[in-house]
Design a protein around this motif. Structure first.
Motif, PDB file in Angstrom:
ATOM      1  N   TYR A   1       0.857  -1.181   0.000  1.00 11.64           N
ATOM      2  CA  TYR A   1       0.000   0.000   0.000  1.00 11.64           C
ATOM      3  C   TYR A   1       0.894   1.232   0.000  1.00 11.64           C
ATOM      4  CZ  TYR A   1      -3.878  -2.995   1.468  1.00 11.64           C
ATOM      5  OH  TYR A   1      -4.836  -3.962   1.539  1.00 11.64           O
TER       6      TYR A   1
ATOM      7  N   THR B   1       0.999   3.488   2.005  1.00 10.25           N
ATOM      8  CA  THR B   1       1.472   3.827   3.345  1.00 10.25           C
ATOM      9  C   THR B   1       2.490   2.827   3.876  1.00 10.25           C
ATOM     10  OG1 THR B   1      -0.490   2.689   4.102  1.00 10.25           O
ATOM     11  CG2 THR B   1      -0.549   5.087   4.103  1.00 10.25           C
TER      12      THR B   1
ATOM     13  N   PRO C   1       2.434  -0.820   4.465  1.00 12.75           N
ATOM     14  CA  PRO C   1       2.211  -2.233   4.785  1.00 12.75           C
ATOM     15  C   PRO C   1       1.973  -3.062   3.523  1.00 12.75           C
ATOM     16  CG  PRO C   1       0.433  -0.860   5.648  1.00 12.75           C
ATOM     17  CD  PRO C   1       1.408   0.052   5.027  1.00 12.75           C
ATOM     18  N   PRO C   2       2.274  -4.353   3.587  1.00 14.87           N
ATOM     19  CA  PRO C   2       2.101  -5.194   2.407  1.00 14.87           C
ATOM     20  C   PRO C   2       0.647  -5.376   2.050  1.00 14.87           C
ATOM     21  CG  PRO C   2       2.761  -6.498   4.302  1.00 14.87           C
ATOM     22  CD  PRO C   2       2.835  -5.070   4.719  1.00 14.87           C
ATOM     23  N   LYS C   3       0.395  -5.391   0.752  1.00 15.58           N
ATOM     24  CA  LYS C   3      -0.973  -5.493   0.273  1.00 15.58           C
ATOM     25  C   LYS C   3      -1.255  -6.886  -0.262  1.00 15.58           C
ATOM     26  CE  LYS C   3      -3.253  -3.378  -3.622  1.00 15.58           C
ATOM     27  NZ  LYS C   3      -3.110  -2.184  -4.468  1.00 15.58           N
ATOM     28  N   SER C   4      -0.277  -7.458  -0.928  1.00 17.40           N
ATOM     29  CA  SER C   4      -0.521  -8.820  -1.406  1.00 17.40           C
ATOM     30  C   SER C   4       0.784  -9.567  -1.595  1.00 17.40           C
ATOM     31  CB  SER C   4      -1.291  -8.806  -2.715  1.00 17.40           C
ATOM     32  OG  SER C   4      -0.442  -8.402  -3.760  1.00 17.40           O
ATOM     33  N   PHE C   5       0.719 -10.864  -1.385  1.00 10.53           N
ATOM     34  CA  PHE C   5       1.836 -11.756  -1.660  1.00 10.53           C
ATOM     35  C   PHE C   5       1.360 -12.744  -2.713  1.00 10.53           C
ATOM     36  CE2 PHE C   5       1.975 -10.906   2.999  1.00 10.53           C
ATOM     37  CZ  PHE C   5       3.084 -10.086   2.987  1.00 10.53           C
TER      38      PHE C   5
ATOM     39  N   VAL D   1      -2.191 -15.302  -0.791  1.00 12.55           N
ATOM     40  CA  VAL D   1      -2.817 -15.531   0.502  1.00 12.55           C
ATOM     41  C   VAL D   1      -4.328 -15.587   0.295  1.00 12.55           C
ATOM     42  CG1 VAL D   1      -3.111 -14.628   2.826  1.00 12.55           C
ATOM     43  CG2 VAL D   1      -0.962 -14.283   1.625  1.00 12.55           C
ATOM     44  N   ASN D   2      -4.986 -16.534   0.905  1.00 15.61           N
ATOM     45  CA  ASN D   2      -6.427 -16.762   0.742  1.00 15.61           C
ATOM     46  C   ASN D   2      -6.788 -17.435  -0.574  1.00 15.61           C
ATOM     47  OD1 ASN D   2      -8.110 -16.101   2.960  1.00 15.61           O
ATOM     48  ND2 ASN D   2      -7.441 -13.991   2.775  1.00 15.61           N
TER      49      ASN D   2
ATOM     50  N   PRO E   1      -5.213 -20.584  -2.199  1.00 19.15           N
ATOM     51  CA  PRO E   1      -4.240 -21.658  -2.367  1.00 19.15           C
ATOM     52  C   PRO E   1      -4.531 -22.481  -3.627  1.00 19.15           C
ATOM     53  CG  PRO E   1      -5.869 -22.266  -0.724  1.00 19.15           C
ATOM     54  CD  PRO E   1      -6.202 -20.869  -1.155  1.00 19.15           C
TER      55      PRO E   1
ATOM     56  N   TYR F   1      -0.105 -23.491  -0.161  1.00 15.62           N
ATOM     57  CA  TYR F   1      -0.465 -22.164   0.336  1.00 15.62           C
ATOM     58  C   TYR F   1       0.702 -21.199   0.243  1.00 15.62           C
ATOM     59  CZ  TYR F   1      -4.300 -24.526   2.684  1.00 15.62           C
ATOM     60  OH  TYR F   1      -5.410 -25.256   2.969  1.00 15.62           O
TER      61      TYR F   1
ATOM     62  N   GLN G   1       3.417 -23.463   2.023  1.00 15.81           N
ATOM     63  CA  GLN G   1       3.034 -24.523   2.930  1.00 15.81           C
ATOM     64  C   GLN G   1       2.329 -25.580   2.085  1.00 15.81           C
ATOM     65  OE1 GLN G   1       0.261 -24.823   6.633  1.00 15.81           O
ATOM     66  NE2 GLN G   1       1.700 -23.166   6.953  1.00 15.81           N
TER      67      GLN G   1
END
Ligand code: HEM
Lengths: 645, 385
Positions: free
Chosen positions: A248, A250, A252-256, A277-278, A280, A289, A566
């Motif tokens: 983002y 600002t 922080p991470p927004k997506s991996f 993430v979310n 898999p 994952y 994972q």
């Protein structure tokens, strides 16, 4: 029943332990935390992995057994209760039921009974007539499914526990117990992990993880077990093509996200897909994952700028990689360089905490450790790009002795060419004994010229003081100089001589700094240079705390990321989900579908019929007051004349 | 019609009203779909349909709820319209800055909840039915302002950035407001059904405590700032998992406060049968029954929420159950209430012990809600203190 409740509560208490004591941490951490005695006690009690400790499993097993017994015992009764309309009820029992009412109608028993039956059926009841001599019993029921609720909820508990058992690591524990499996605790390349620590491809449940650098692939996953791991073979090869983090604005991470390619002989062509993430990937009963990410061994080009005269005069360039360890020789020092991290950008507040609220990108940074032959290590964090501070630019490097501390930062002023050259050259001059003594002599002469009569001793002593002030400063910064003043000067003279010593030192440093500039250049001494001098002196003063003979400056990098995946297999998942569905259905049936029964005993009283109505419910006795009244009213309306008592 | 405390209000709305309500919700759903069909995925469509059905069911025979929803909808849409595309309007526009911007709405909510608490207790103390009714009105207003605040905050998050936008149930600050609103609604439902206004003060006491905490959290920690979602939370599951959990928490909290009222009343009845509490509170059996009802409600929703949590974990964390502290504490709460319900259903336990147990249940629940965030770390630490 009491046993079941006790078990429920025991399970709750046992679960608390597992949340209070962090589970599955490295054993050394526990040892440090509890000391050898308690460490052992807790280990024996299985507290580091409560949820697969024998006693915990025993509670669960007992619960399943007790619930099964309960279900088996209650099922016949429940089923009967679900269907049975209770047609053999005596008048006496009906009168004993709390909700009952009696009234007379003009119509015959048959007609009345049919009418009541129709009316009750309309209200959604299942109804049945049972003729008896001179009377008819109309039995009605609604919500028999309530009993099903009991069966479903309790069956669900059993099913969920069994499904969970399928997915537990109990088989692994058993294999370990029998000795056919051994947890590996050494840090080995996969190919060297012995067979007894490997898990063959199979249908068992596991949860493994792997870090795969971009462009590489893996056919195994690592299953963490207590203080070690097992290697799980996979029936396919997972290749990581690309890993991406988005941020983002600002910070922080927004997506991996990872672009994966699954290579499997069973596939016509490799399966290319992207997971995040979310989201898999489910493949062949395995789930992959996006769990974490790390550096995948980024290539780093580093200039080692000498901070110590023994480390040479010019920067030495070398190439390394994150996670590489190598022995470095700088001058007479030999240190082990352990590259630990690299970040291509640092969007955060000022790392040196001057402006905690201003978030911006501070560019790439690298983390490393320098370990001496005795094994002690200092940890460093150096930024690649200069940081601007009050209009001037600095290379910054942090140092700390343990991860528990904050980094302390060294600020190296950047010269007009945007480099460290001027700083390092100044530093070298300060290490040059000959140069220092020349300047000491010159300064001594200028200082003493104002004193008409002075002895040789004074000259010698002043010259040596000037030299040693610089030497001390180079060794330990201003701290050492002040310590020297405090310890060597007589108390009476300290207040006057102390400041004088410091200003002499500063003048020496300035002389040495400006010595390279042309003496006739009147512009040589300007504000910018004075500021540079001041910054350089500050930096040099803290070099002793920086503790490294070189300043490692990143000059180029090739960012390689590793995606933390994972890989899991959970053959019990469907079973558990089925259990969950039954549980939810059961709970709602239990609470929100009350079972209600009505009986109407219709008796011939000569002129017509007399009706005795009774009703009961297994839930909400208070609400049933109203229901009973409503049903009674309905029934009375149809049967026309009513003279209830 | 005079209402007798503790009797069941079975009044149903007229069929015309019911049809109007169904029609209204249907229309709203259709409009929503036609406007947003391009951004809603199938899961979200499912969630909208489920929400519409819940609204219909709740509103059919509950006039207060219908009013609540209509006012929330109108005022939220009005606020959205005042905002336009500019977040800064929140400070310049009169309606927004004094009433409808989420922070203003939450302040109103807080004040109204505290006033409602005072009103309910004064009504009890002075045996004034009117004052108690004022408490009801204030509680409705507070819940309405809270709900509007949540709706508007949802919009505000999108105004900060399209990628920042999310339903406001993502951190401790937001769920605290959700908790206050849902607990109030659950209470209002039972208040209407059982005509038990004298319990209002007790239930509102937990809500006021939540409000006090949330104010502290706002001013001390700046917790009210809208933060973008971490990747693990970017899922439609959040929209159902969190609200379901809070119906559970809200119902448990209400049960515990009824437990408190029960204990006080039964104690006063022994000491002084003619005293205030002994004569003004509902009968003990009514409170006992209500306690059971709200625990049953809470348990049902908590079961759903935990299952949904497991489904979500299977997508986000690599397994449906990881013994993460939050997960485990949810299980502990669940087991505790399962034991409670068993005792009541199979052994017929009731009365003081069960009231005490319900109060202790709230402590366990509070630990699951707050304690875990404060003291334990895990996968689930999205709202840290
Ligand atoms: C993890 C274990 C268990 C859970 C989560 C559980 C859950 C529940 C729930 C939620 C209810 C509903 C309360 C109600 O009736 O309204 C219930 C009822 C009941 N349970 Fe269990 N139960 C468990 C184990 C057992 C065991 C082991 C027994 C017997 C030894 C048992 C016997 C009963 C009985 C007899 C009822 C009452 C059914 C009725 O009359 O409606 N339960 N249980």
């Amino acid at each position: 029943m009491d046993l079941a409740i006790t078990l429920l509560l025991a399970l709750a208490v046992a679960s608390v332990i597992g949340t209070v004591l962090q589970q599955n941490q490295p054993y050394t951490d526990y040892l440090i935390k509890f000391g050898p005695f308690w460490f052992e006690v807790f280990e024996t009690a299985g507290l580091y992995d409560v949820y697969s400790a024998l006693w915990f499993l025993a509670i669960l097993t007992l619960l399943v057994i007790s619930t099964s017994v309960c279900v088996i015992r209650h099922t016949p009764g429940m089923l009967r209760d679900m269907w049975n309309l209770r047609t053999h009820v005596q008048e006496k029992s009906l009168r004993a039921i709390h909700h009952n009412k009696q009234w007379k109608v003009a119509s015959s028993v048959d007609v009345t009974a049919s009418e009541l039956q129709g009316k009750l059926a309309q209200e959604g009841f299942r109804v049945k007539q049972t003729p008896k001599p001179g009377e008819i019993l109309v039995s009605a029921m609604r919500g028999g499914m309530n009993r099903l609720g009991y069966l479903l909820t309790h069956l669900a508990i059993i099913i969920i526990c069994l499904g969970g058992l399928l997915d537990s690591n109990l088989p692994l524990k058993l294999a370990e117990w029998r000795g056919s499996l051994k947890i590996e605790t050494r840090d080995l390349p996969v190919s060297q992990v012995p067979a007894e620590s490997r898990l063959a491809i199979g249908s068992h449940a596991f949860r493994g993880s792997i870090n795969i650098p971009e462009g590489r692939s893996s056919e195994v996953a690592f299953v963490a077990m207590r203080d070690g791991y097992l290697v799980q073979d996979l029936p396919f090869r997972v290749e990581v093509k690309d890993f991406r983090v988005e941020f983002y604005d600002t910070g922080p991470p927004k997506s991996f996200e990872t672009d994966l390619i699954v290579h499997d002989e069973a596939l016509e062509e490799p399966l290319a897909t992207t997971i995040s993430v979310n989201h898999p990937l489910f493949y062949k009963g395995y789930a992959i994952y996006q769990a974490s990410f790390s550096d995948g061994g980024s290539g780093l080009t580093i200039d080692a700028w000498p901070l110590d005269n023994r480390a040479g005069n010019n920067p030495v360039t070398f190439e390394t990689k994150v996670f590489d360890n190598r022995q470095m020789h700088w001058g007479d020092q030999s240190l082990r360089l352990e590259m630990t991290s690299f970040r291509p950008f640092n969007i955060n507040p000022d790392p040196t905490a001057d402006e905690p609220d201003r978030i911006r990108n501070f560019g790439p940074s690298m983390g490393f450790k320098l370990r001496s032959n005795t094994g002690e290590a200092l940890e460093y964090l150096n930024y690649m790009l200069p940081l601007e501070r009050e209009g001037r630019e600095f290379y910054i490097g942090g140092v700390r002795t343990s991860p528990a501390e904050e980094f302390a930062y060294l600020y190296i002023p950047v010269d007009d060419n945007g480099e460290m050259t001027e700083f390092v050259q100044f530093l070298q001059r300060l290490h040059n004994k000959k140069l220092i003594s020349e300047h000491a002599k010159e300064m001594m002469q200028i200082t003493l010229a104002e004193l008409p009569d002075h002895t040789i001793e004074l000259e010698k002593s002043l010259e040596s003081t000037l030299t040693s002030l610089v030497t001390m400063f180079m060794r330990g910064g201003f701290t050492e100089v002040t310590e020297f003043i405090d310890s060597s000067l007589p108390e009476a003279e300290r207040d006057t001589l102390g400041p004088a010593y410091l200003s002499m030192l500063r003048e020496m440093l300035a002389r040495i700094y400006f010595s390279v500039f042309d003496n006739n250049d009147t512009e040589a001494v300007n504000d910018a240079r004075l500021l540079f001098l001041q910054d350089a002196v500050d930096a040099i003063g803290s070099l002793s705390r920086y503790g490294s003979p070189v300043f490692l400056l990143l000059s180029d990098y090739n960012h390689v990321e590793a995606s933390g995946l994972q890989v899991t297999r959970s053959p019990g998942k469907r079973t558990v989900y089925l259990g969950c569905a039954l549980l939810i259905a059961g709970v709602f049936l239990l609470f929100y579908l009350p079972q209600r029964r009505f009986w109407a005993l219709v008796k011939d009283n000569g002129t017509g019929s007399e009706i005795l109505l009774a009703g009961m419910s297994n839930r909400n006795p208070r609400e049933f007051d109203i229901i009973f009244e409503q049903v009674t009213n309905q029934l009375q309306q149809t049967s026309g004349n009513s003279n209830s008592r | 019609m005079t209402q007798i405390a503790g009797t069941i209000n079975t009044e149903t709305s007229r069929p015309l009203m019911q049809w109007l309500w169904r029609g209204l919700i249907l229309m709203a759903t259709v409009v929503l779909f036609s406007l947003y069909s391009n951004v809603l995925d199938e899961y979200e469509i499912g969630i909208v349909v489920l929400s519409a059905i819940s609204l219909v069911l709740l509103g059919q025979n509950w006039p207060g709820f219908r009013g609540h929803i209509v006012i929330v909808a109108i005022l939220s849409l009005f606020a959205v319209q005042r905002y336009g595309n500019d977040l800064a309007s929140g400070n310049t526009d009169f309606f927004l800055s004094y009433l409808l911007a989420s922070q203003s709405a939450f302040m109103w909510m807080s004040a109204l909840f505290v006033m409602a608490t005072v009103a309910y207790f004064s009504g009890l103390l002075f045996r004034s039915e009117f004052t108690e009714k004022t408490g009801t009105v204030l509680t409705w207003s507070a819940a309405t302002m809270g709900m509007i605040g949540l709706m508007v905050r949802w919009k505000e998050s999108y105004l900060i950035g399209a990628d920042v936008g999310h339903i406001p149930v993502s951190n401790l600050y937001e769920v605290f407001i959700l908790f206050a609103v849902i607990t109030a609604l659950v209470y209002l439902f039972y208040e209407r059904r059982y005509q038990t206004r004298s319990l209002g003060g007790f239930v509102l006491l937990v809500i006021s405590a939540a409000v006090a905490f949330q104010l502290w959290y706002t001013f001390e920690r700046n917790a009210h700032e809208i933060q973008p979602l971490v990747p693990a939370l970017q899922s439609y599951w959040m929209k159902i998992h969190v609200p379901a959990n809070f119906v559970g928490y809200g119902a448990f909290a209400m049960a515990a406060m009824i437990g408190v009222a029960y204990l006080l009343t039964s104690w006063r009845q022994e000491k002084n049968p003619q005293g205030l509490l002994a004569t003004t509170m509902p009968e003990l059996v009514v409170m006992d029954d209500l306690m059971y009802k709200s625990i049953a409600l809470g348990f049902a929703f908590f079961t759903v929420a935990t299952v949904l949590g497991a489904l979500w974990a299977a997508e986000a964390w690599g397994g449906y159950w990881s013994w993460d502290p939050k997960e485990t504490w949810a299980l502990i709460v669940w087991l505790n209430y399962a034991a409670w319900l068993h005792m009541r259903m199979t052994k017929g336990w009731h009365g003081r012990y069960m009231a005490w147990w319900a109060v202790i249940g709230l402590l366990v629940t509070i630990f699951a809600f707050l304690g875990v965030n404060m003291f334990l770390s895990g996968l689930h630490s999205y709202g840290t203190l």
